[in-house]
Design a protein around this motif. Structure first.
Motif, PDB file in Angstrom:
ATOM      1  N   GLU A 105       0.927  -1.256   0.188  1.00 25.63           N
ATOM      2  CA  GLU A 105       0.033   0.074  -0.029  1.00 25.63           C
ATOM      3  C   GLU A 105       0.803   1.243   0.052  1.00 25.63           C
ATOM      4  OE1 GLU A 105      -2.056  -2.994   2.630  1.00 25.63           O
ATOM      5  OE2 GLU A 105       0.005  -2.322   2.451  1.00 25.63           O
ATOM      6  N   SER A 106       0.427   2.324  -0.526  1.00 26.11           N
ATOM      7  CA  SER A 106       0.945   3.647  -0.567  1.00 26.11           C
ATOM      8  C   SER A 106      -0.058   4.769  -0.611  1.00 26.11           C
ATOM      9  CB  SER A 106       1.961   3.743  -1.514  1.00 26.11           C
ATOM     10  OG  SER A 106       1.235   3.531  -2.815  1.00 26.11           O
ATOM     11  N   GLY A 107       0.287   6.086  -0.375  1.00 25.01           N
ATOM     12  CA  GLY A 107      -0.698   6.941  -0.231  1.00 25.01           C
ATOM     13  C   GLY A 107      -1.186   7.814   0.890  1.00 25.01           C
ATOM     14  N   LEU A 111      -7.702  11.688   0.201  1.00 24.33           N
ATOM     15  CA  LEU A 111      -6.423  10.947   0.165  1.00 24.33           C
ATOM     16  C   LEU A 111      -6.700   9.962  -0.913  1.00 24.33           C
ATOM     17  CD1 LEU A 111      -4.797  10.366   3.632  1.00 24.33           C
ATOM     18  CD2 LEU A 111      -3.884  11.743   1.890  1.00 24.33           C
ATOM     19  N   ARG A 112      -5.766   9.396  -1.531  1.00 19.95           N
ATOM     20  CA  ARG A 112      -5.896   8.323  -2.738  1.00 19.95           C
ATOM     21  C   ARG A 112      -4.985   7.054  -2.359  1.00 19.95           C
ATOM     22  NH1 ARG A 112      -5.447   7.109  -9.354  1.00 19.95           N
ATOM     23  NH2 ARG A 112      -3.209   7.160  -8.842  1.00 19.95           N
ATOM     24  N   LEU A 113      -5.325   6.081  -1.664  1.00 25.14           N
ATOM     25  CA  LEU A 113      -4.641   4.877  -1.523  1.00 25.14           C
ATOM     26  C   LEU A 113      -4.252   4.100  -2.704  1.00 25.14           C
ATOM     27  CD1 LEU A 113      -5.946   3.861   1.983  1.00 25.14           C
ATOM     28  CD2 LEU A 113      -4.190   5.608   1.618  1.00 25.14           C
ATOM     29  N   SER A 114      -3.290   3.712  -2.897  1.00 24.02           N
ATOM     30  CA  SER A 114      -2.776   2.585  -4.050  1.00 24.02           C
ATOM     31  C   SER A 114      -2.419   1.387  -3.328  1.00 24.02           C
ATOM     32  CB  SER A 114      -1.608   3.408  -4.830  1.00 24.02           C
ATOM     33  OG  SER A 114      -2.151   4.201  -5.591  1.00 24.02           O
ATOM     34  N   CYS A 115      -2.629   0.185  -3.994  1.00 24.62           N
ATOM     35  CA  CYS A 115      -2.252  -1.002  -3.565  1.00 24.62           C
ATOM     36  C   CYS A 115      -1.578  -1.554  -4.681  1.00 24.62           C
ATOM     37  CB  CYS A 115      -3.414  -1.807  -2.980  1.00 24.62           C
ATOM     38  SG  CYS A 115      -2.957  -3.621  -2.649  1.00 24.62           S
ATOM     39  N   THR A 123      -2.930  -2.682 -10.088  1.00 25.05           N
ATOM     40  CA  THR A 123      -2.923  -1.937  -8.825  1.00 25.05           C
ATOM     41  C   THR A 123      -4.570  -1.561  -8.592  1.00 25.05           C
ATOM     42  OG1 THR A 123      -1.040  -0.607  -9.522  1.00 25.05           O
ATOM     43  CG2 THR A 123      -2.644   0.409  -7.888  1.00 25.05           C
ATOM     44  N   TYR A 128      -7.039   1.079  -6.351  1.00 28.22           N
ATOM     45  CA  TYR A 128      -7.095   2.390  -5.621  1.00 28.22           C
ATOM     46  C   TYR A 128      -8.302   2.496  -4.533  1.00 28.22           C
ATOM     47  CZ  TYR A 128      -4.230   2.964  -9.750  1.00 28.22           C
ATOM     48  OH  TYR A 128      -3.160   3.032 -10.579  1.00 28.22           O
ATOM     49  N   GLN A 174      -9.960   5.977  -3.623  1.00 26.79           N
ATOM     50  CA  GLN A 174     -10.088   7.409  -3.478  1.00 26.79           C
ATOM     51  C   GLN A 174     -10.980   7.835  -2.454  1.00 26.79           C
ATOM     52  OE1 GLN A 174      -8.652   9.828  -5.302  1.00 26.79           O
ATOM     53  NE2 GLN A 174      -9.514  11.315  -3.645  1.00 26.79           N
TER      54      GLN A 174
END
Length: 125
Positions: free
Chosen positions: A6-8, A18-22, A78, A80, A82
């Motif tokens: 994960e990031s973001g 925020l938007r998380l990415s995996c 990926t 996401y 949002q």
């Protein structure tokens, strides 16, 4: 085997986004159902959202519906999340997870075989 990263995450004020990415490793990502969960201190891990393997079906927890949007890009391996109109009660460690059953739209953590390490999201009031 699938590895998820994960990031973001980070610190944001209430009302912010925020938007998380995996990001997933492995060639079979597109066949996995992907979910997001979160865990606040002293609380159990709870379901946030899930997306089907093609992305055509999504489902949200009532507490985030209308504010969060899950999506995926199978070409980029990926998924996401949002997150808009964030609230202090959204503060938690957020995890992405993969379910090998392409027919499942699971909301229970035990249904998922693979998990990321988690990322902190903190919403200040």
């Amino acid at each position: 085997q699938v590895q998820l990263v994960e990031s973001g995450g980070g610190l944001v004020q209430a009302g912010g986004s925020l938007r998380l990415s995996c990001a997933a490793s492995g060639r079979t990502f597109s066949s996995y159902v992907m979910g997001w969960f979160r865990q606040a201190p002293g609380k159990e891990r709870e379901f946030v959202s899930v997306i089907s393997w093609r992305g055509g079906n999504t489902y949200y927890a009532g507490s985030v519906k209308g504010r969060f949007t899950i999506s995926r890009d199978n070409a980029k391996n990926t998924v996401y999340l949002q997150m808009n109109s964030l609230k202090p009660e959204d503060t938690a460690v957020y995890y992405c997870a993969a379910d090998r059953d392409p027919l499942a739209i699971a909301t229970i953590p035990n249904e998922y075989e693979y998990w990321g390490q988690g990322i902190q999201v903190t919403v200040s009031s």
